[in-house]
Design an enzyme around this catalytic site. Structure first.
Site, PDB file in Angstrom:
ATOM      1  N   CYS A   5     -27.678 -22.658  11.159  1.00  8.60           N
ATOM      2  CA  CYS A   5     -26.689 -23.327  10.318  1.00  8.60           C
ATOM      3  C   CYS A   5     -26.710 -22.773   8.900  1.00  8.60           C
ATOM      4  O   CYS A   5     -25.778 -22.949   8.139  1.00  8.60           O
ATOM      5  CB  CYS A   5     -26.893 -24.838  10.312  1.00  8.60           C
ATOM      6  SG  CYS A   5     -28.585 -25.320  10.013  1.00  8.60           S
ATOM      7  N   ASN A   6     -27.801 -22.082   8.515  1.00 14.28           N
ATOM      8  CA  ASN A   6     -27.871 -21.573   7.156  1.00 14.28           C
ATOM      9  C   ASN A   6     -27.707 -20.071   7.040  1.00 14.28           C
ATOM     10  O   ASN A   6     -27.619 -19.550   5.939  1.00 14.28           O
ATOM     11  CB  ASN A   6     -29.204 -21.962   6.512  1.00 14.28           C
ATOM     12  CG  ASN A   6     -29.211 -23.416   6.080  1.00 14.28           C
ATOM     13  OD1 ASN A   6     -28.157 -23.991   5.834  1.00 14.28           O
ATOM     14  ND2 ASN A   6     -30.384 -24.001   6.002  1.00 14.28           N
ATOM     15  N   HIS A  34     -36.518  -7.751   3.905  1.00 10.86           N
ATOM     16  CA  HIS A  34     -35.667  -8.933   4.054  1.00 10.86           C
ATOM     17  C   HIS A  34     -36.072  -9.740   5.276  1.00 10.86           C
ATOM     18  O   HIS A  34     -36.212 -10.972   5.215  1.00 10.86           O
ATOM     19  CB  HIS A  34     -34.200  -8.510   4.148  1.00 10.86           C
ATOM     20  CG  HIS A  34     -33.281  -9.662   4.362  1.00 10.86           C
ATOM     21  ND1 HIS A  34     -32.864 -10.487   3.334  1.00 10.86           N
ATOM     22  CD2 HIS A  34     -32.708 -10.160   5.483  1.00 10.86           C
ATOM     23  CE1 HIS A  34     -32.091 -11.437   3.817  1.00 10.86           C
ATOM     24  NE2 HIS A  34     -31.975 -11.267   5.120  1.00 10.86           N
ATOM     25  N   PRO A  89     -40.536 -25.152   8.099  1.00  9.28           N
ATOM     26  CA  PRO A  89     -41.130 -24.632   9.323  1.00  9.28           C
ATOM     27  C   PRO A  89     -40.139 -24.181  10.391  1.00  9.28           C
ATOM     28  O   PRO A  89     -40.528 -23.488  11.319  1.00  9.28           O
ATOM     29  CB  PRO A  89     -41.951 -25.816   9.837  1.00  9.28           C
ATOM     30  CG  PRO A  89     -41.253 -27.014   9.300  1.00  9.28           C
ATOM     31  CD  PRO A  89     -40.587 -26.615   8.022  1.00  9.28           C
ATOM     32  N   GLN A 134     -36.707 -20.313  14.804  1.00 13.24           N
ATOM     33  CA  GLN A 134     -35.356 -19.820  15.051  1.00 13.24           C
ATOM     34  C   GLN A 134     -35.355 -18.296  15.204  1.00 13.24           C
ATOM     35  O   GLN A 134     -34.674 -17.749  16.079  1.00 13.24           O
ATOM     36  CB  GLN A 134     -34.420 -20.239  13.909  1.00 13.24           C
ATOM     37  CG  GLN A 134     -34.103 -21.716  13.954  1.00 13.24           C
ATOM     38  CD  GLN A 134     -33.535 -22.235  12.644  1.00 13.24           C
ATOM     39  OE1 GLN A 134     -33.804 -21.700  11.574  1.00 13.24           O
ATOM     40  NE2 GLN A 134     -32.758 -23.300  12.734  1.00 13.24           N
ATOM     41  N   GLY A 140     -35.320 -54.778   5.022  1.00 11.74           N
ATOM     42  CA  GLY A 140     -34.004 -54.252   4.690  1.00 11.74           C
ATOM     43  C   GLY A 140     -33.745 -52.961   5.446  1.00 11.74           C
ATOM     44  O   GLY A 140     -34.584 -52.452   6.174  1.00 11.74           O
ATOM     45  N   GLY A 171     -31.578 -48.924   5.454  1.00 13.39           N
ATOM     46  CA  GLY A 171     -31.332 -47.811   4.548  1.00 13.39           C
ATOM     47  C   GLY A 171     -31.889 -46.551   5.160  1.00 13.39           C
ATOM     48  O   GLY A 171     -32.954 -46.555   5.754  1.00 13.39           O
ATOM     49  N   GLU A 172     -31.166 -45.455   4.965  1.00  6.79           N
ATOM     50  CA  GLU A 172     -31.533 -44.206   5.614  1.00  6.79           C
ATOM     51  C   GLU A 172     -32.941 -43.759   5.289  1.00  6.79           C
ATOM     52  O   GLU A 172     -33.734 -43.437   6.183  1.00  6.79           O
ATOM     53  CB  GLU A 172     -30.535 -43.142   5.179  1.00  6.79           C
ATOM     54  CG  GLU A 172     -30.470 -41.966   6.110  1.00  6.79           C
ATOM     55  CD  GLU A 172     -29.544 -40.907   5.547  1.00  6.79           C
ATOM     56  OE1 GLU A 172     -28.428 -41.290   5.141  1.00  6.79           O
ATOM     57  OE2 GLU A 172     -29.945 -39.744   5.476  1.00  6.79           O
ATOM     58  N   MET A 173     -33.273 -43.747   4.003  1.00  4.87           N
ATOM     59  CA  MET A 173     -34.584 -43.232   3.601  1.00  4.87           C
ATOM     60  C   MET A 173     -35.705 -44.091   4.145  1.00  4.87           C
ATOM     61  O   MET A 173     -36.724 -43.576   4.605  1.00  4.87           O
ATOM     62  CB  MET A 173     -34.664 -43.178   2.082  1.00  4.87           C
ATOM     63  CG  MET A 173     -34.813 -41.770   1.584  1.00  4.87           C
ATOM     64  SD  MET A 173     -35.120 -41.721  -0.143  1.00  4.87           S
ATOM     65  CE  MET A 173     -33.491 -41.859  -0.817  1.00  4.87           C
TER      66      MET A 173
END
Lengths: 420, 268
Positions: free
Chosen positions: A50-51, A99, A115, A120, A189, A191-193
């Site tokens: 993806c990068n 590279h 990692p 990949q 609660g 929340g994502e994090m």
């Protein structure tokens, strides 16, 4: 035989372009086949994540190689060539090796030290191997890249410390509690994090996650994700003394947990340590509780500072890693060059021998009536001249073949004598 | 001669262990352990040769006992290191062992003849249990210091030099507790065996000799700590501070009493 690479990464192209030039898993075999069919290309490999999207090739033509790969990218994905050229970079020779080593060691990643990239690259190599797109040189090159990546990971600290909030929270938990077995976590609660931190803790071996939320159904749903236990919001207070780690991400406008309550809880727990993580904004846990003995409280700013400090550490370590990678790339490139010494010497001898024969033939046909001894003398003379002229260059070439650190630029020799 | 070699090896080992604190490399760790083990070997040989000379365990005066204390610390640490890889503990313990043996080297050696009182089979029991107990308290002292350093970092949210190098707070606290449970019974045995021997040698179990008095004070501090841990949950910071306090009192009992207060227990 030259290693070249053409590609784009998160550093040179936005996601819209990267996704247009990416190769899917299923199209890899066909794409590799087409790369190998390009003129002068003997080996090929494609990395598509993806990068980044990169095509590595072993081409016998340094100048033509990169343009051919760019053209291939353009034709394969139906993107105009100018666009491809705008967003891609290319490297050849030692720079290409350098590279690749950097990429595999995660030095070119968005988060240095991550990692995933090594896995990949390994997968890309496995695929290329399976589809027979690689041969001796690439096999050597990529095997070397993997061991360099491992060396970088073990000899520097670039992968050492947590660089995301949730990992930082887990790291801190381990610093306080040692092992996470038998520990109880309470999630207040949603929340994502907070959920991410709870997930990491669960995968690190905590015994159970208790979940509470203002709406009970929400708590139930979340609890399912961690195989945890939901608690009604009016009851969670009573369970605090059993819990070791509290992650608070509620949206209350005031403090839910105050020092007097925590002091009572600590007494009931016989002072077993407690770790509070307050991710809510505004804070739902009174910061004063950090002053209580054996109680540790981190809010979101504190965790961010930890991450920042760790990122700085990684950057320092990255400098060390770059040195290692540079040295390794140079060494590998010199080894590649040394492979060409023997064929170069052979080409040199063949070329000069061909010239000698041709010129001698010409002269012999003009010099009529030569005795056999005279013909022999001329043979010996011309051979001797050739050998004496070539003696020094060949000795130098052989000397440098053994000396891996100081590679002679065979490219220059081949150009000067026009051997290719 | 053996003593000088031991000193050198301990000195080098301490330096290496301290370097290990800065640079974590497996090669350094192995070198440090090897140097320490080497020093321990020569130290053991030296003590053994002294034993042969004296016919008694070589703890008959202050320099000898400081040397023996140093040996005990190293012995306990090497055993621990076999079981758990606690190189960092070495960085804190070896300086302690080194200081002890350096003082032993610096003190003038005694040329007085051996007090006949010391020839008794109570001698090895009393001395071994006392020194082993002290050794464990020395270890507890080190882990207490490490605990306070680490706690300061985690509480203060400063992930500095020690944060990454010291183990978790839980491990440090547990080490403290283990040393306490091992050291306390040994100290108790030491005091009791000492009293029984005193009865035999001087006619009474207890005569408030400064050494006895201060041993008792030491014992009370550690008893309080143990009781506090078991009953009131005195763990973490409080336990660490009390271990440091207890060790300081123990040091005074060990060395200070000899130098400042004089009594019948004048040998060491």
């Amino acid at each position: 035989m030259n290693i070249i690479v053409v590609g784009l990464s998160h550093k040179t192209a936005p996601i819209e372009i990267r996704e247009k030039l990416a190769f899917s898993e299923s199209s890899l075999e066909e794409a590799l086949r087409r790369v190998k069919e390009l003129p002068e290309i003997r080996e090929g490999l494609i990395i598509s994540t993806c990068n980044r999207v990169e095509i590595y090739a072993n081409s016998s033509d340094n100048a033509q190689g990169p343009p051919r790969l760019s053209k291939f990218l353009s034709e394969y994905h139906q993107i105009p060539l100018e666009q491809v050229q705008k967003y891609t970079y290319n490297y050849t020779e030692q720079e290409a090796v350098h590279h690749l080593f950097r990429v595999a060691s995660s030095l070119d990643s968005m988060v240095v030290g991550e990692p995933q990239i090594l896995g990949q690259v390994k997968k890309a190599y496995q695929d290329a191997l399976e589809y027979q797109a690689t041969a001796g040189i690439f096999n050597r090159l990529f095997t070397r890249a993997f061991s360099v990546a491992k060396k970088v990971r073990t000899e520097t600290g670039i992968a050492n410390h947590a660089v995301s909030i949730s990992f930082a929270a887990v790291e801190l938990t381990k610093k306080i509690f040692g092992s996470l077995e038998e520990k109880l976590v309470m999630l207040i609660g949603a929340g994502e994090m907070a959920e991410l931190a709870a997930k990491h803790l669960k995968s690190n071996g905590v015994r159970e996650v208790l979940v509470t939320s203002r709406t009970y159904q929400r708590a139930e749903k979340m609890a399912e994700e961690f195989q945890g236990t939901p608690l009604p919001f009016d009851k969670y207070f009573d369970f605090l003394d059993k819990v070791d780690i509290v992650i608070c991400s509620a949206a209350a406008p005031h403090y839910l947990i105050r020092p007097d309550k925590v002091e009572k809880v600590m007494k009931a727990r016989k002072n077993q340590p407690m770790f509070f993580i307050d991710i809510s904004v505004p804070r739902n846990i009174d910061p004063e509780i950090n002053h209580i003995a054996n109680v540790y409280l981190y809010d979101i700013d504190d965790l961010e500072k930890v991450v920042e400090a760790n990122i700085k550490e990684r950057q320092k370590e990255a400098i060390k890693a770059e040195e290692i990678v540079k040295a390794e790339a140079r060494q590998f490139h010199c080894w590649l060059e040394s492979l060409e010494v023997v064929p170069t010497i052979k080409s040199l001898k063949e070329k000069t021998e061909a010239i000698r024969k041709k010129e001698l033939e010409k002269s012999l046909s003009r010099l009529k009536e030569l005795s056999p001894e005279q013909k022999e003398a001329l043979e010996a003379l011309t051979s001797s001249i050739i050998n004496k002229i070539l003696h020094d260059p060949i000795t130098q070439l052989k000397k440098h073949e053994l000396d891996g650190n100081d590679c002679l630029h065979l490219e220059v020799i081949r150009k000067l004598f026009n051997l290719d | 001669m053996l003593f000088k070699i031991t000193l050198c090896l301990y000195f080098l080992a301490t330096l290496t262990y301290l370097t290990c604190l800065y640079k974590q490399r497996p090669f350094l760790n192995r070198t440090a352990s090897a140097l320490l083990a080497g020093g321990f070997l020569t130290h053991s040989l030296e003590l053994f040769s002294q034993y042969l000379d004296l016919g008694q365990a070589p703890v008959t005066n202050l320099p000898q006992s400081l040397s023996f204390f140093s040996w005990t610390l190293v012995a306990i640490y090497l055993l621990l290191q076999l079981r758990y890889q606690v190189i960092v503990l070495g960085s804190f313990l070896t300086p302690l062992a080194l200081i002890s043996i350096l003082i032993a080297a610096a003190l003038p050696s005694s040329t007085e003849p051996l007090d006949p009182v010391l020839r008794s089979y109570w001698f090895p029991i009393h001395v071994t249990s006392a020194f082993l107990g002290n050794g464990f308290f020395g270890l507890a002292f080190c882990s207490g210091i490490m605990y306070l350093l680490q706690e300061h970092q985690v509480k203060g949210k400063r992930m500095g030099f020690f944060y990454h190098r010291l183990p978790s707070l839980r491990i440090l606290d547990e080490m403290n507790y283990r040393c306490l449970t091992l050291g306390f019974p040994l100290l108790t045995l030491g005091i009791i065996s000492g009293s029984v021997w005193a009865e035999y040698a001087w006619g009474s179990y207890w005569n408030w000799d400064p050494k006895q008095t201060w041993s008792l004070i030491t014992w009370l501090v550690y008893a309080a700590l143990l009781h506090g841990r078991l009953t009131f949950g005195w763990r973490g910071r409080r336990a660490a501070i009390l271990s440091i306090l207890g060790f300081s009192v123990m040091l005074f009992t060990f060395v200070g009493v000899n130098l400042i207060l004089k009594g019948a227990h004048n040998f060491i």
